[in-house]
Design an enzyme around this catalytic site. Structure first.
Site, PDB file in Angstrom:
ATOM      1  CB  ALA A   1      -0.941  -0.004   1.202  1.00 30.42           C
ATOM      2  CG  ASP A   2       3.802   1.368   2.941  1.00 32.25           C
ATOM      3  OD1 ASP A   2       2.812   0.606   2.983  1.00 32.25           O
ATOM      4  OD2 ASP A   2       4.623   1.437   3.867  1.00 32.25           O
ATOM      5  CB  ALA A   3       4.234   1.112  -3.540  1.00 27.02           C
ATOM      6  CG  LEU A   4      -0.801   2.232  -4.290  1.00 22.78           C
ATOM      7  CD1 LEU A   4      -2.272   1.852  -4.145  1.00 22.78           C
ATOM      8  CD2 LEU A   4      -0.338   2.064  -5.733  1.00 22.78           C
ATOM      9  CG  PHE A   5       2.370   8.749  -0.021  1.00 23.70           C
ATOM     10  CD1 PHE A   5       1.385   9.682   0.258  1.00 23.70           C
ATOM     11  CD2 PHE A   5       3.702   9.106   0.177  1.00 23.70           C
ATOM     12  CE1 PHE A   5       1.719  10.956   0.728  1.00 23.70           C
ATOM     13  CE2 PHE A   5       4.049  10.369   0.650  1.00 23.70           C
ATOM     14  CZ  PHE A   5       3.048  11.301   0.912  1.00 23.70           C
TER      15      PHE A   5
END
Length: 396
Positions: free
Chosen positions: A185-189
């Site tokens: 999920a972090d990657a989408l930021f």
């Protein structure tokens, strides 16, 4: 009708009307005062936390030793998140000194990524700051390296599966091979907005076409329609907390929920994916709003507030920013969202020390972990700056 009765009726009508007008004026003044208080609070907090963090960029002794090296690297995702918040804040207050600081830091690393993990989303996050500088200054030096690296990735894109499987021997800086793509999920930021900004600056659609496709591959994989929340990665699909609840990490959801407004703001108004991003944003907003703690914070484990009972600031600030953006832009119209934003902002106010230090920030991790009041980190400051930037515009 008797003249005296007519006169008395007129006097009564006039008195009632005047009282009504006075009440309306008083109500309007109270509302205006409340909005001004919120805006003043946002300006005060944004200024204090930005100043405190800038003054503490040379010495990280206030962190546990294991976090100091990664935090001190200006190209790492930890500082990158701070600068994403700081660029938004700098725009909000039009502060030339902050612009100069950001420019000097970016120039000191020659506008480059760390290249040891050449496909890892975390190392592309700082590109958002370089490209923001291009928008502010028009200096082409700021995006040359980013374009070079993204062209290299486009020439040989990864097609690994998004399931996160840890393998031995471990590769430095990778949890699993799928992190050659955006499988957490972090990657989408961290990454998609860098690609989008590069398209906006160069006019070449290929960059965001790639990012758009990869974003939706990840979002469709990790988003739970049942809960309106994002799993951090595939390892959490069946995980349960100690209390038997599904594991949805507050900061993991905060990463995506903060990314969506940033991406939507940078998207051309006629982009074919725009409505899809807004629809996902609304689903995530509904899931998050429903599980806010009564004290205004979002729990570190979103569906299990008893897992970590202390406040947690990074997730709370990211989520407050996201909700405030939706209210300010007329996307979230239900009164419950107004109230959630106000409660979230009050929680943020309580977590900021007088000197501007941001407290209760869960340390580097990938799941809901214990938090102490004295815990702080630059990504938590970046999240607070995003929220403060949006609250300066707050007006019901």
């Amino acid at each position: 009708m008797n003249f005296k009765l007519i006169l008395l009726s007129l006097v009564l009508i006039s008195t009632i009307s005047a009282a009504g007008c006075n009440n309306i004026v008083k109500t309007g003044q109270a509302a205006k005062s409340e909005q001004s208080d919120i805006q003043r609070s946002a300006l005060d907090i944004g200024e204090r936390v930005a100043q405190w963090q800038i003054e503490h960029l040379e010495n990280f002794d206030y962190l546990e030793p294991r976090y100091r090296k990664g935090t001190a690297e200006p190209r790492n995702w930890i500082q990158a998140t701070f600068y994403i918040g700081l660029t938004r804040w700098t725009e909000t207050v039009n502060d030339s000194a902050l612009l100069r600081h950001i420019s000097e830091v970016a120039e000191s690393v020659d506008y480059k990524f760390r290249t040891k993990r050449d496909r890892h989303a975390d190392d592309h996050a700082i590109g958002q700051t370089y490209l923001w500088l291009t928008e502010q200054t028009g200096d082409p030096r700021t995006y040359g390296f980013v374009q070079q690296e993204f062209d290299r990735i486009l020439a040989n894109p990864s097609n690994v599966d998004l399931e996160l499987i840890e393998v031995e021997p471990k590769v430095w800086g990778y949890e699993g091979p799928c992190q050659d793509r955006w499988c957490w999920a972090d990657a989408l930021f961290m990454a998609p907005r860098t690609w989008l900004k590069l398209t906006n600056i160069t006019g070449e659609d290929k960059y965001f076409e790639f990012a758009d496709s990869e974003f939706w591959a990840t979002a469709d994989y990790l988003f739970s329609d049942e809960y309106g929340l994002f799993f951090r990665d595939s390892r959490y699909f069946e995980s349960q907390s100690d209390n038997g609840k599904p594991v949805f990490w507050s900061r993991g959801n905060g990463w995506v929920f903060a990314a969506l407004p940033l991406i939507i703001d940078d998207l051309p108004s006629d982009h074919p994916s725009r409505d899809r991003y807004i629809a996902l944003y609304k689903k995530n907003a509904a899931g998050l709003q429903a599980i806010q703690n009564p004290n205004g914070y979002w729990p570190a484990s979103l569906l299990d507030p008893n897992k970590v009972k202390t406040p947690e600031m990074s997730g709370t600030a990211f989520i407050t920013f996201g909700l405030a953006w939706g209210v300010n832009n007329g996307i979230l119209r239900d009164e419950k969202y107004n109230q959630s934003v106000l409660k979230g902002w009050q929680a943020i106010e309580k977590a900021i020390a007088k000197n501007g230090r941001v407290n209760y920030v869960q340390q580097v991790g990938k799941s809901p972990d214990p938090v102490k009041k004295e815990d702080t980190q630059l990504y938590g400051v970046g999240a607070v700056l995003l929220a403060a930037s949006e609250m300066t515009k707050w007006a019901n």
